[in-house]
Design an enzyme around this catalytic site. Structure first.
Site, PDB file in Angstrom:
ATOM      1  N   ASP A 193      -2.995  -1.739  -2.771  1.00  0.00           N
ATOM      2  CA  ASP A 193      -3.905  -0.621  -2.549  1.00  0.00           C
ATOM      3  C   ASP A 193      -3.045   0.616  -2.770  1.00  0.00           C
ATOM      4  OD1 ASP A 193      -6.223   0.766  -1.761  1.00  0.00           O
ATOM      5  OD2 ASP A 193      -5.629   0.798   0.342  1.00  0.00           O
ATOM      6  N   TRP A 243      -2.207   4.498  -4.796  1.00  0.00           N
ATOM      7  CA  TRP A 243      -2.754   5.704  -5.419  1.00  0.00           C
ATOM      8  C   TRP A 243      -1.602   6.603  -5.829  1.00  0.00           C
ATOM      9  CZ3 TRP A 243      -3.233   4.428  -0.260  1.00  0.00           C
ATOM     10  CH2 TRP A 243      -2.564   5.247   0.661  1.00  0.00           C
ATOM     11  N   CYS A 248       0.845  -1.194   0.000  1.00  0.00           N
ATOM     12  CA  CYS A 248       0.000   0.000   0.000  1.00  0.00           C
ATOM     13  C   CYS A 248       0.876   1.237   0.000  1.00  0.00           C
ATOM     14  CB  CYS A 248      -0.916   0.012   1.221  1.00  0.00           C
ATOM     15  SG  CYS A 248      -1.945   1.493   1.280  1.00  0.00           S
TER      16      CYS A 248
HETATM   17  P1  FAD Z   1      -5.918  17.935  -4.671  1.00  0.00           P
HETATM   18  O1  FAD Z   1      -6.569  19.253  -4.631  1.00  0.00           O
HETATM   19  O2  FAD Z   1      -6.641  16.821  -5.304  1.00  0.00           O
HETATM   20  O3  FAD Z   1      -4.482  18.092  -5.243  1.00  0.00           O
HETATM   21  C1  FAD Z   1      -3.683  16.946  -5.450  1.00  0.00           C
HETATM   22  C2  FAD Z   1      -3.123  17.053  -6.853  1.00  0.00           C
HETATM   23  O4  FAD Z   1      -2.208  18.131  -6.902  1.00  0.00           O
HETATM   24  C3  FAD Z   1      -2.336  15.829  -7.252  1.00  0.00           C
HETATM   25  O5  FAD Z   1      -3.170  14.875  -7.838  1.00  0.00           O
HETATM   26  C4  FAD Z   1      -1.357  16.409  -8.226  1.00  0.00           C
HETATM   27  O6  FAD Z   1      -1.952  16.522  -9.500  1.00  0.00           O
HETATM   28  C5  FAD Z   1      -1.128  17.800  -7.706  1.00  0.00           C
HETATM   29  N1  FAD Z   1       0.094  17.883  -6.906  1.00  0.00           N
HETATM   30  C6  FAD Z   1       0.276  17.463  -5.645  1.00  0.00           C
HETATM   31  N2  FAD Z   1       1.521  17.723  -5.231  1.00  0.00           N
HETATM   32  C7  FAD Z   1       2.129  18.325  -6.266  1.00  0.00           C
HETATM   33  C8  FAD Z   1       3.440  18.852  -6.461  1.00  0.00           C
HETATM   34  N3  FAD Z   1       4.359  18.793  -5.492  1.00  0.00           N
HETATM   35  N4  FAD Z   1       3.722  19.404  -7.656  1.00  0.00           N
HETATM   36  C9  FAD Z   1       2.791  19.465  -8.631  1.00  0.00           C
HETATM   37  N5  FAD Z   1       1.555  18.984  -8.503  1.00  0.00           N
HETATM   38  C10 FAD Z   1       1.233  18.426  -7.332  1.00  0.00           C
HETATM   39  N6  FAD Z   1      -4.123  10.005   0.696  1.00  0.00           N
HETATM   40  C11 FAD Z   1      -3.673   9.983   1.983  1.00  0.00           C
HETATM   41  O7  FAD Z   1      -3.084  10.970   2.421  1.00  0.00           O
HETATM   42  N7  FAD Z   1      -3.895   8.906   2.801  1.00  0.00           N
HETATM   43  C12 FAD Z   1      -4.554   7.796   2.365  1.00  0.00           C
HETATM   44  O8  FAD Z   1      -4.722   6.837   3.119  1.00  0.00           O
HETATM   45  C13 FAD Z   1      -5.028   7.784   1.012  1.00  0.00           C
HETATM   46  N8  FAD Z   1      -5.677   6.710   0.512  1.00  0.00           N
HETATM   47  C14 FAD Z   1      -6.106   6.720  -0.776  1.00  0.00           C
HETATM   48  C15 FAD Z   1      -6.774   5.608  -1.283  1.00  0.00           C
HETATM   49  C16 FAD Z   1      -7.230   5.593  -2.582  1.00  0.00           C
HETATM   50  C17 FAD Z   1      -7.948   4.385  -3.124  1.00  0.00           C
HETATM   51  C18 FAD Z   1      -7.013   6.734  -3.413  1.00  0.00           C
HETATM   52  C19 FAD Z   1      -7.499   6.758  -4.845  1.00  0.00           C
HETATM   53  C20 FAD Z   1      -6.359   7.836  -2.917  1.00  0.00           C
HETATM   54  C21 FAD Z   1      -5.894   7.855  -1.599  1.00  0.00           C
HETATM   55  N9  FAD Z   1      -5.252   8.978  -1.101  1.00  0.00           N
HETATM   56  C22 FAD Z   1      -4.791   8.939   0.204  1.00  0.00           C
HETATM   57  C23 FAD Z   1      -5.082  10.218  -1.875  1.00  0.00           C
HETATM   58  C24 FAD Z   1      -6.258  11.168  -1.579  1.00  0.00           C
HETATM   59  O9  FAD Z   1      -7.445  10.633  -2.132  1.00  0.00           O
HETATM   60  C25 FAD Z   1      -6.083  12.576  -2.182  1.00  0.00           C
HETATM   61  O10 FAD Z   1      -5.719  12.461  -3.517  1.00  0.00           O
HETATM   62  C26 FAD Z   1      -5.063  13.408  -1.467  1.00  0.00           C
HETATM   63  O11 FAD Z   1      -5.389  13.532  -0.101  1.00  0.00           O
HETATM   64  C27 FAD Z   1      -4.990  14.820  -2.062  1.00  0.00           C
HETATM   65  O12 FAD Z   1      -6.272  15.396  -2.047  1.00  0.00           O
HETATM   66  P2  FAD Z   1      -6.475  16.971  -2.018  1.00  0.00           P
HETATM   67  O13 FAD Z   1      -7.880  17.257  -2.402  1.00  0.00           O
HETATM   68  O14 FAD Z   1      -5.971  17.550  -0.745  1.00  0.00           O
HETATM   69  O15 FAD Z   1      -5.489  17.481  -3.164  1.00  0.00           O
END
Ligand code: FAD
Length: 622
Positions: A619, A621, A574
């Site tokens: 698992d 992501w 994971c």
């Molecule tokens: P968003 O607003 O969605 O921004 C994130 C996006 O910003 C990224 O996708 C990327 O495109 C961009 N980004 C991020 N960092 C950078 C960078 N340094 N430079 C450029 N672009 C960047 N997250 C956890 O923390 N813990 C978990 O247990 C967990 N489990 C998950 C399980 C599954 C099945 C899935 C699909 C995801 C999981 N995630 C987990 C990830 C979580 O769902 C989110 O994607 C994460 O928390 C970010 O969400 P957000 O809305 O804060 O960020």
């Protein structure tokens, strides 16, 4: 009579094509909306080639009607199909996929093309699209254009645009038609003034039922989330400038149940700072109540999101305003640019020429601009806000691996989430939507209303072995530890109840022991009380050379083989780095080869069999 106004059968897309003079139907298998968006763009462009198109959700159609497509002259079916998880179809394409697998319809005379949406870092890259493309041909259908595969890990917009251009060339030569040149900037939805609508009829962020948050009703699911209180929100990092949150959602009284290994989905909202900025930039009154109504009266999708609502509600709860917009948005913005320079730039980015693609890549993707940044940096671009709301994709829920066991915590769901904040090449700070919202939701001790957030539980395949005696290996660096915290809790509980439990070996890694070794005390206790048999730790920055969990795995081939090969145990991976899961996979194959004395292909088969038997699960992501 009443019956005459009710649709007799909304499932016959053939009837609808015929009655509306259309010849093109674009089906989508979509989970997050991208495939649906791509389908919409193709259907719209059909007009340019005298092929009036419509999009259709396979879940709402009787797909057996595909055999009747041949009755419509110069007709075509296009499929935009995403592949999910471990090579699964999206929920809405599941029945269609099974129908193709099990049936033997005669699809002669059906013209089709397939575009797949996938992610190359996953093992089962675009598997569903590839299957559908092959299967349609086997059943006698005619492939008008070769399948396109989009890779979400690289630039899927580019893959799509390039494919689509070639698609229309094939369509023209196949049907002997010419491009009419007619640009169809027809809007899919029309603006309806709702200033007279009573306040109780106005949506304020609900996902589907009006007032569903004030008046919560079991069962809770994707359309009907539970408004959960936050019982605990604490920092897990001991030092450093990054943050990882331990959050407990209070589900007491909700009747919601979860299993160890499930995911919890969180509905986020956009920051009010960004929302207000859009209002300012477009000089719009965000309190205006409006509705967008589908111009296609027969569509089962009346509105792009719950309507009526205010612009503020739409931009806060329903629309994605923080990811990089796609090229069709650039195209639609052209007409709103009053400065020729801005117009040229948008035109270039919307074009599929090599220069256009480069400009889009550099200015949007590399510089990481969202819609707010675009409106700031192209100041003459002033789209109508209702049109912008039609164009922006839907805000998606975020998933988290549940880090608790219901045996120990039946009334709460724990998650372990890293705060996302980063600066972009244009010196802006982008804040992760969900994690920055969660960071603000701190329970208080006083009488104030406690913070809440809408959630639901999504079942997963990530499960402990059926028998508690089966030994397991868990590989979970960083937040990859999350589901394993639940696994360990569950078995610790079983052991304390007097049941025999199997070996549990955990691989954990992070940067520094004194910084981001999350849940250290808990883990040490499980080692001390015997629940956790082995805890392998990799601190990448505590010594001159970098050490990762993969290095430790390589050193422990005997222990790995002992558990998976000799004791028929299970292995779990994971984490948030998909490359890690790939590396682990190749290390395991190597261990199986060496310790199990197999050839490379025998070892690959062995691991594949482990996956089928659910003895090897991931698992992961991005
Ligand atoms: P968003 O607003 O969605 O921004 C994130 C996006 O910003 C990224 O996708 C990327 O495109 C961009 N980004 C991020 N960092 C950078 C960078 N340094 N430079 C450029 N672009 C960047 N997250 C956890 O923390 N813990 C978990 O247990 C967990 N489990 C998950 C399980 C599954 C099945 C899935 C699909 C995801 C999981 N995630 C987990 C990830 C979580 O769902 C989110 O994607 C994460 O928390 C970010 O969400 P957000 O809305 O804060 O960020």
């Amino acid at each position: 009579s009443l019956s005459s106004i009710e649709p007799t059968s909304n499932s016959s897309f053939i009837k609808k094509l015929k009655s509306t003079g259309r010849s093109l139907v674009v089906f989508y298998g979509s989970q997050t909306g991208t495939a649906e968006e791509f389908a919409g763009r193709i259907a719209k462009e059909g007009a340019r080639y005298k092929m009036k198109g419509m999009v259709a959700d396979p879940e709402e159609c009787d797909m057996a009607d595909l055999v009747e497509m041949k009755e419509i002259q110069k007709s075509m079916a296009i499929f935009c199909i995403a592949t999910y998880g471990e090579g699964d179809p999206t929920d809405n394409a599941m029945d269609f996929y099974e129908w193709l697998q099990n049936g033997d319809a005669d699809l002669e005379g059906l013209n089709y093309a397939v575009f797949g949406l996938g992610n190359k870092t996953y093992e089962h890259y675009n598997e569903i699209a590839i299957y559908i493309d092959q299967r349609l041909e086997e059943l006698g259908a005619t492939r008008v254009h070769e399948m396109g595969l989009g890779d979400d890990d690289a630039n899927i917009e580019d893959d799509f645009v390039s494919w689509k251009e070639k698609l229309w060339e094939s369509v023209c030569s196949h049907y002997g038609i010419e491009e009419t040149g007619e640009e169809s900037n027809i809007r899919q939805y029309k603006l309806v003034d709702c200033s007279e609508v009573l306040p109780e009829r106005i949506f304020s962020g609900e996902i589907s039922r009006l007032k569903s948050y004030e008046n919560q009703r079991f069962p809770f699911d994707v359309k009907n989330p539970y408004l959960s209180k936050i019982a605990v929100n604490r920092e897990l990092h001991k030092s450093g400038d990054r943050s990882c949150m331990h959050i407990e959602f209070d589900i007491d009284g909700s009747k919601m149940r979860y299993d160890t290994g499930d995911h919890v989905a969180v509905y986020p909202k956009n920051s009010s700072e960004l929302v207000e900025k859009i209002g300012e930039l477009l000089n719009a009154d965000l309190d205006t109540v409006f509705s967008l109504l589908n111009t296609d009266e027969e569509s089962s999708k009346k509105h792009p999101f719950p309507c009526p609502c205010t612009y503020r509600t739409a931009l806060t709860y329903y629309l994605d305003i923080t990811s990089n917009p796609r090229t069709h948005i650039m195209k639609e913005l052209i007409e709103y640019a009053s400065d020729p320079k801005d117009q040229e730039k948008l035109k270039l980015m919307a074009s599929s020429s090599p220069e256009g693609k480069k400009e889009f890549h550099d200015w949007i993707l590399h510089d990481n601009r969202n819609i707010v940044h675009i409106l700031e940096d192209l100041p003459s671009v002033k789209p109508n806000l209702d049109h912008l709301c039609e164009l922006l994709p839907r805000l998606q829920c975020r998933y988290y691996s549940i880090s608790s066991s219901p045996k120990v915590h039946p009334k709460s769901i724990h998650i372990t989430a890293v705060l996302v904040n980063y600066s972009t090449p244009t010196n802006r700070v982008n804040k992760g939507v969900a994690t920055n919202l969660l960071a603000q939701l701190k329970p208080t001790n006083d009488e104030l209303p406690q913070p809440t957030i809408p959630i639901y539980i999504r079942r997963s395949q990530f499960r402990l072995p059926p028998k508690s005696q089966t030994p397991i290996i868990m590989i979970g660096p960083g937040t990859g530890l999350a589901p394993f915290r639940g696994f360990i809790q569950e078995r610790d509980y079983a052991r304390k109840e007097g049941r025999e439990i199997g070996e549990m070996v955990l691989y954990f890694g992070c940067r520094k022991k004194d910084e981001d070794f999350i849940y250290e005390n808990e883990l040490q206790e499980y080692v001390a009380n015997g629940t956790l048999t082995k805890l392998h730790l990799a601190f990448s920055r505590d010594q001159p050379e970098k050490i990762y969990v993969t290095h430790l795995l390589e050193q422990n081939a005997d222990e790995l083989w002992n558990i998976i090969g000799e004791k028929n145990g299970h292995l779990y991976v994971c984490g948030d780095a998909r490359s890690m899961a790939k590396d682990v996979h190749s290390i395991i194959v190597k261990v199986v080869m060496e310790k199990g004395q197999m050839t490379n292909s025998q070892a690959l088969n062995y691991v594949k069999k482990m996956e089928q038997q659910k003895r090897y699960s991931a698992d992961v992501w991005s």
